[in-house]
Design a protein around this motif. Structure first.
Motif, short mmCIF file in Angstrom:
data_model
loop_
_atom_site.label_atom_id
_atom_site.label_comp_id
_atom_site.label_asym_id
_atom_site.label_seq_id
_atom_site.Cartn_x
_atom_site.Cartn_y
_atom_site.Cartn_z
N THR A 1 0.84 -1.20 0.00
CA THR A 1 0.00 0.00 0.00
C THR A 1 0.87 1.25 0.00
O THR A 1 0.54 2.24 -0.64
CB THR A 1 -0.93 0.00 1.23
OG1 THR A 1 -1.66 -1.23 1.23
CG2 THR A 1 -1.90 1.15 1.19
N ARG A 2 2.00 1.19 0.67
CA ARG A 2 2.94 2.31 0.72
C ARG A 2 3.42 2.67 -0.68
O ARG A 2 3.48 3.84 -1.05
CB ARG A 2 4.12 1.96 1.61
CG ARG A 2 5.19 3.01 1.66
CD ARG A 2 6.36 2.51 2.55
NE ARG A 2 7.47 3.39 2.44
CZ ARG A 2 8.51 3.20 1.62
NH1 ARG A 2 8.55 2.14 0.85
NH2 ARG A 2 9.49 4.06 1.58
N PHE B 1 1.92 2.07 -3.56
CA PHE B 1 0.81 2.64 -4.31
C PHE B 1 0.58 4.10 -3.92
O PHE B 1 0.42 4.97 -4.78
CB PHE B 1 -0.46 1.82 -4.08
CG PHE B 1 -1.67 2.38 -4.76
CD1 PHE B 1 -1.84 2.24 -6.13
CD2 PHE B 1 -2.62 3.07 -4.04
CE1 PHE B 1 -2.94 2.78 -6.76
CE2 PHE B 1 -3.73 3.61 -4.66
CZ PHE B 1 -3.90 3.45 -6.02
N ILE B 2 0.58 4.38 -2.64
CA ILE B 2 0.35 5.74 -2.16
C ILE B 2 1.47 6.67 -2.64
O ILE B 2 1.21 7.81 -3.07
CB ILE B 2 0.21 5.76 -0.63
CG1 ILE B 2 -1.11 5.10 -0.24
CG2 ILE B 2 0.29 7.18 -0.08
CD1 ILE B 2 -1.28 4.87 1.25
N LEU B 3 2.71 6.22 -2.60
CA LEU B 3 3.82 7.04 -3.06
C LEU B 3 3.75 7.30 -4.57
O LEU B 3 4.07 8.40 -5.03
CB LEU B 3 5.16 6.40 -2.69
CG LEU B 3 5.57 6.51 -1.23
CD1 LEU B 3 6.81 5.67 -0.95
CD2 LEU B 3 5.81 7.97 -0.86
N VAL C 1 0.98 7.41 -6.41
CA VAL C 1 -0.11 8.38 -6.61
C VAL C 1 0.33 9.76 -6.15
O VAL C 1 0.04 10.77 -6.82
CB VAL C 1 -1.39 7.91 -5.89
CG1 VAL C 1 -2.44 8.99 -5.89
CG2 VAL C 1 -1.92 6.64 -6.53
N ALA C 2 1.06 9.83 -5.04
CA ALA C 2 1.55 11.12 -4.54
C ALA C 2 2.51 11.76 -5.54
O ALA C 2 2.46 12.97 -5.76
CB ALA C 2 2.23 10.93 -3.19
#
Length: 166
Positions: free
Chosen positions: A92-93, A95-97, A99-100
């Protein structure tokens, strides 16, 4: 049409679906976005210097490759092979990075310039996909500078360079 009939006719459903989606997007790019949203100067000495030339070429290449992908889905049966295209979920980390990085690039592009946001987004992507070698981080600085230079000086595409106007 029964499900078994469709299954016999389509050898790889995921290729047909992906190719169809790409075909729709590429046709929208070629026939709607490029002609309506990329302005051409009234006096052009060479059609290859038009701002529409490169997006048009890329759009037509995507049309061609999406058709080939659809044909591959109908013609090639890969059920006996080991499919390397299976999606392995990352953390998840990560994916979030990712997208960020995209959101930062889009949000800060005009305000901070192409070079700074390119460097920042690339560094975030390197953190998302752990890059262990130290010299690879220098590429996060070299590539955005080189790409911006290529677009601004060689292809005459106006990009925001930096907020202080270097």
């Amino acid at each position: 049409m029964t499900r078994a009939y469709v299954k016999r006719r389509i050898k790889d459903v995921s290729d047909v679906i992906a190719g169809s989606i790409l075909l729709c997007f590429s046709l929208a790019l070629v026939f709607y976005l490029v002609p309506n949203y990329i302005n051409e100067p009234p006096i052009l000495q060479n059609p290859m210097m038009s701002p529409r030339w490169l997006p048009g070429i890329v759009g037509w290449m995507i049309v061609l490759f999406s058709i080939l992908l659809i044909l591959q889905g109908f013609l090639l049966d890969r059920s006996g092979e080991d499919d390397e295209r299976q999606i392995e979920k990352g953390s998840t980390r990560r994916f979030i990075l990712m997208v960020a990085a995209l959101l930062i690039y889009v949000a800060l592009f005009e305000a901070m310039g192409a070079v700074f946001t390119g460097i920042l987004a690339t560094l975030i992507l390197f953190v998302a996909h752990p890059v262990r070698t130290w010299w690879a981080y220098s590429l996060a600085f070299v590539f955005p500078i080189a790409v911006t230079f290529l677009f601004v000086k060689v292809m005459n595409v106006p990009l925001p360079i930096s907020p202080i106007g270097f």
